[in-house]
Structures are given as C-alpha cells and as structure tokens.
Design an enzyme around this catalytic site. Sequence first.
Site, PDB file in Angstrom:
ATOM      1  N   TYR A 167      56.790  36.251  35.894  1.00 35.00           N
ATOM      2  CA  TYR A 167      57.841  36.946  35.143  1.00 35.00           C
ATOM      3  C   TYR A 167      59.088  36.084  34.991  1.00 35.00           C
ATOM      4  O   TYR A 167      59.880  36.290  34.078  1.00 35.00           O
ATOM      5  CB  TYR A 167      58.243  38.243  35.856  1.00 35.00           C
ATOM      6  CG  TYR A 167      57.420  39.451  35.504  1.00 35.00           C
ATOM      7  CD1 TYR A 167      56.080  39.520  35.844  1.00 35.00           C
ATOM      8  CD2 TYR A 167      57.994  40.539  34.841  1.00 35.00           C
ATOM      9  CE1 TYR A 167      55.331  40.645  35.535  1.00 35.00           C
ATOM     10  CE2 TYR A 167      57.255  41.660  34.525  1.00 35.00           C
ATOM     11  CZ  TYR A 167      55.921  41.707  34.871  1.00 35.00           C
ATOM     12  OH  TYR A 167      55.185  42.823  34.564  1.00 35.00           O
ATOM     13  N   ASP A 199      40.911  40.910  41.816  1.00 39.22           N
ATOM     14  CA  ASP A 199      39.857  41.523  41.000  1.00 39.22           C
ATOM     15  C   ASP A 199      39.087  42.556  41.818  1.00 39.22           C
ATOM     16  O   ASP A 199      38.788  43.662  41.341  1.00 39.22           O
ATOM     17  CB  ASP A 199      38.925  40.460  40.378  1.00 39.22           C
ATOM     18  CG  ASP A 199      38.458  39.392  41.357  1.00 39.22           C
ATOM     19  OD1 ASP A 199      38.954  39.368  42.512  1.00 39.22           O
ATOM     20  OD2 ASP A 199      37.590  38.577  40.980  1.00 39.22           O
ATOM     21  N   ASP A 246      52.320  44.856  39.002  1.00 43.70           N
ATOM     22  CA  ASP A 246      52.556  45.609  37.766  1.00 43.70           C
ATOM     23  C   ASP A 246      51.255  46.267  37.311  1.00 43.70           C
ATOM     24  O   ASP A 246      51.207  47.466  37.007  1.00 43.70           O
ATOM     25  CB  ASP A 246      53.085  44.655  36.691  1.00 43.70           C
ATOM     26  CG  ASP A 246      53.323  45.367  35.364  1.00 43.70           C
ATOM     27  OD1 ASP A 246      53.933  46.449  35.380  1.00 43.70           O
ATOM     28  OD2 ASP A 246      52.876  44.851  34.323  1.00 43.70           O
ATOM     29  N   ASP A 274      49.857  50.576  37.701  1.00 44.36           N
ATOM     30  CA  ASP A 274      49.485  51.442  36.569  1.00 44.36           C
ATOM     31  C   ASP A 274      48.084  52.001  36.808  1.00 44.36           C
ATOM     32  O   ASP A 274      47.821  53.186  36.564  1.00 44.36           O
ATOM     33  CB  ASP A 274      49.490  50.663  35.242  1.00 44.36           C
ATOM     34  CG  ASP A 274      50.830  50.739  34.514  1.00 44.36           C
ATOM     35  OD1 ASP A 274      51.866  50.789  35.207  1.00 44.36           O
ATOM     36  OD2 ASP A 274      50.836  50.750  33.272  1.00 44.36           O
TER      37      ASP A 274
HETATM   38  C1  IPM Z   1      57.333  48.123  34.947  1.00 46.25           C
HETATM   39  C2  IPM Z   1      57.306  47.790  33.482  1.00 46.25           C
HETATM   40  C3  IPM Z   1      58.126  46.526  33.256  1.00 46.25           C
HETATM   41  C4  IPM Z   1      57.483  45.403  34.040  1.00 46.25           C
HETATM   42  C5  IPM Z   1      58.310  46.131  31.779  1.00 46.25           C
HETATM   43  C6  IPM Z   1      58.895  47.261  30.969  1.00 46.25           C
HETATM   44  C7  IPM Z   1      59.139  44.884  31.640  1.00 46.25           C
HETATM   45  O1  IPM Z   1      56.014  47.651  33.015  1.00 46.25           O
HETATM   46  O2  IPM Z   1      58.425  48.357  35.493  1.00 46.25           O
HETATM   47  O3  IPM Z   1      56.271  48.169  35.558  1.00 46.25           O
HETATM   48  O4  IPM Z   1      56.527  44.767  33.556  1.00 46.25           O
HETATM   49  O5  IPM Z   1      57.939  45.134  35.144  1.00 46.25           O
HETATM   50 MN    MN Z   2      54.496  48.150  34.474  1.00 50.74          MN
END
Ligand code: IPM
Ligand code: MN
Length: 358
Positions: free
Chosen positions: A141, A223, A247, A251
């Site tokens: 990042y 993985d 990240d 999710d």
């Molecule tokens: C998160 C989001 C952010 C990230 C984006 C919006 C930049 O996906 O907070 O997880 O990738 O960190």
């Molecule tokens: Mn995210």
Amino acid sequence: MDSKIVLLPGDGIGPEVVAEAVGVLQVVASRFGHRFAFQTCPMGGNAIDSHGTPLPDETLAACRAADAVLLGAVGGPKWDDPNAKTRPEAGLLKIRKELGLFANLRPIKPSRHLLDASPLRREIIDGTDILFVRELTGGIYFGESGRRPHASGEEAYNVMIYNTGEIERVVRMSAAAARGRRQKLTMVDKANVLEASRLWRQVTGRIMAQEFPDVKYDIVLVDAMAMHLLSRPRDFDVVVTENLFGDILTDEGSMLTGSMGLLPSASLGTPGPGLYEPIHGSAPDIAGKGIANPLATILAAAMLLRHSLKLEDEAAVIETAVDQVLSSGHRTKDIAASGPSVSTREMGTLVVEAIGKP
Ligand code: IPM
Ligand code: MN
C-alpha cells in the site's frame, strides 16, 4: 469524562451510518454522565469536491487534536476516473499514515442470532471468535509504485516493503491481545514466494520465542488461510498479517457474520487518537435510500469507547444493546433474508432505546 471526537462521515452511506453511531454515543454520554464534543470534518470524495484534496490540512489537524476519530466510508463512482489527480482512498491511506495507525483490529465474531444470515452452514461458524490484526501503514500500500515504458506499451509496479521495526510493533500488539484472549497467535504470510514474508516469519518467530513464550504461535500461508477461514474458522484466535493480505482476508471473514454491515474496526498505533470505522465501503448503490446497516459503525463507536477513551463498561453496554436488538428479531435489509426489515434510522433508534432503558 470530557472528550473530543472528530467525525469524518465521508461519502455514500457514510453520513447515514455515522449519524446513527453519534446518536448511540450521545445516549451513552447522558446515561453515564460524560460529555462528548463532536466536530464534523470533510474527508474523501466530498473533500475533493470542496477542497480539492481528500484529506484537507484542517481535517488532519482536527484529528490530531481529538481523542478519537469516527469515520464512515469514502469513495464512489463520481471520483473513480483513472486519470483523476487524486482519489478519495488516498485520503484514507494518508490519515492512517499520518496518525501512525499501524494496527487495524478487525474482530470477527458472528452473532448467535444471525447464524443463518451467513452463506456458510451454522455448524461451521458457530463459536467463531477471531481477532484479525491487519498491518496498516506498510507493505504494498505504501511501497514505491509507478509506470514506465515497455516494449509492449507500459509496465506498472508496486513494491511490497517491510522493515524489522514495522513487523515487531504489530506482532507485539497482536501477541499482547492474544494474552487477553485464548493465548493463540497465527501469522499469515506467503513465505514460499515473497522475501517480505520471509522477514515477517523471521521477526515474528524471534519476538514470539523471546517475549511471548506463553502464547501458542503458528504460521499459515495466505492461500491456505483463505480456505481454512471458511472450513475451520473456530480454530483461530488472533491472526496477524500484512496490509494487503489483511484487507482481503477480512472481507472474506465478514461473510462468517453474514454481512459486511456488521464488522467494526479500530486502527491504533502510536500514542494519540485512534481511528474507528466499519470495514465496509461507501456502498454507492444504496446511498441515500436509508437502508444501510448502521451496526458496523455503531460497533466501531463501542471500540472507540473501549480503546481510545478506556470506557469498557460503556463499550459493553453498546454491544449488549446491539445483541438485544438482534435477539428481538430486528433486521436491516442486508441481513433480513426475505423477512421484514427496518431502516437505517430505525435500527439506530432501536439500539438507542435498548441503551436508554437498561
Ligand atoms: C479497507 C478499504 C480500504 C483499504 C480502501 C478503501 C482504500 O478496503 O479499509 O479495507 O484497502 O484499506
Ligand atoms: Mn478493504
């Protein structure tokens, strides 16, 4: 207690969900006799429109001077032009970096009232209680990136880079958190391919052996982790990993709870204000419709009370109220399946009422 809280509602559904979290913080303040002073600042796409930058200097200064920051979400199609000179997301990365928020805590603990809201079978998720710690201010990042000419056209690159100190501090925080839980830490990497992961493995192994011999420690390749998270989520306690892996995995992990709209996060680091936000995005498709789930942001407000203001009882009161509201069967659209649903505002009000009459 007198505290200053900066609000960064952001874009899309951000303002709608932050408004409900503020209502909840206000009722907590009145019930416990605290004074919270709120200051709302522009950030994200709306700040690009009003100030030409996603994180205006005044916003950053206000955050630095606050006890804590509560953020909604940033971004949206309006600011997605690949040729634009800045993006809403750049503001988010900058505030994390500027405030030194190197650890992003993302708890994943499915509510027992929502076990059927997950696409996974209840016997797999029942009893899951994971604390993900995502490294937040390093890695790909923040590494060097760019484009250069190539025989076929162009080439583009992003560098994943970590130093010893960056790994040590987030591993220490994660291992310390494990001590207060089930004494188990899992480090997720890709050391069979990435040099950066090999440094993570070396540094984590040393810190765990020298400083946390009482905490069980294991390593899982990313993985494989993507798979284990769905097949045996109960086996994990604290999971620490680098920025991009964290990240993606969180999710995925949100699906254990049934909805992105349920997961809060806390970004902590060097002494100073913490940043609290739902892990979901700005959801432009449902913005303005009053149907977004405010619970992730309300639970982020609970984390704010716990971590930045050290108000553990108040944080627990919010979490209990959320549990009660879900237990009574109230659902926003994202978790309602085909049953009836309540609006964003109604859900916020239900939580406020549950706190108001203990
Ligand atoms: C998160 C989001 C952010 C990230 C984006 C919006 C930049 O996906 O907070 O997880 O990738 O960190
Ligand atoms: Mn995210």
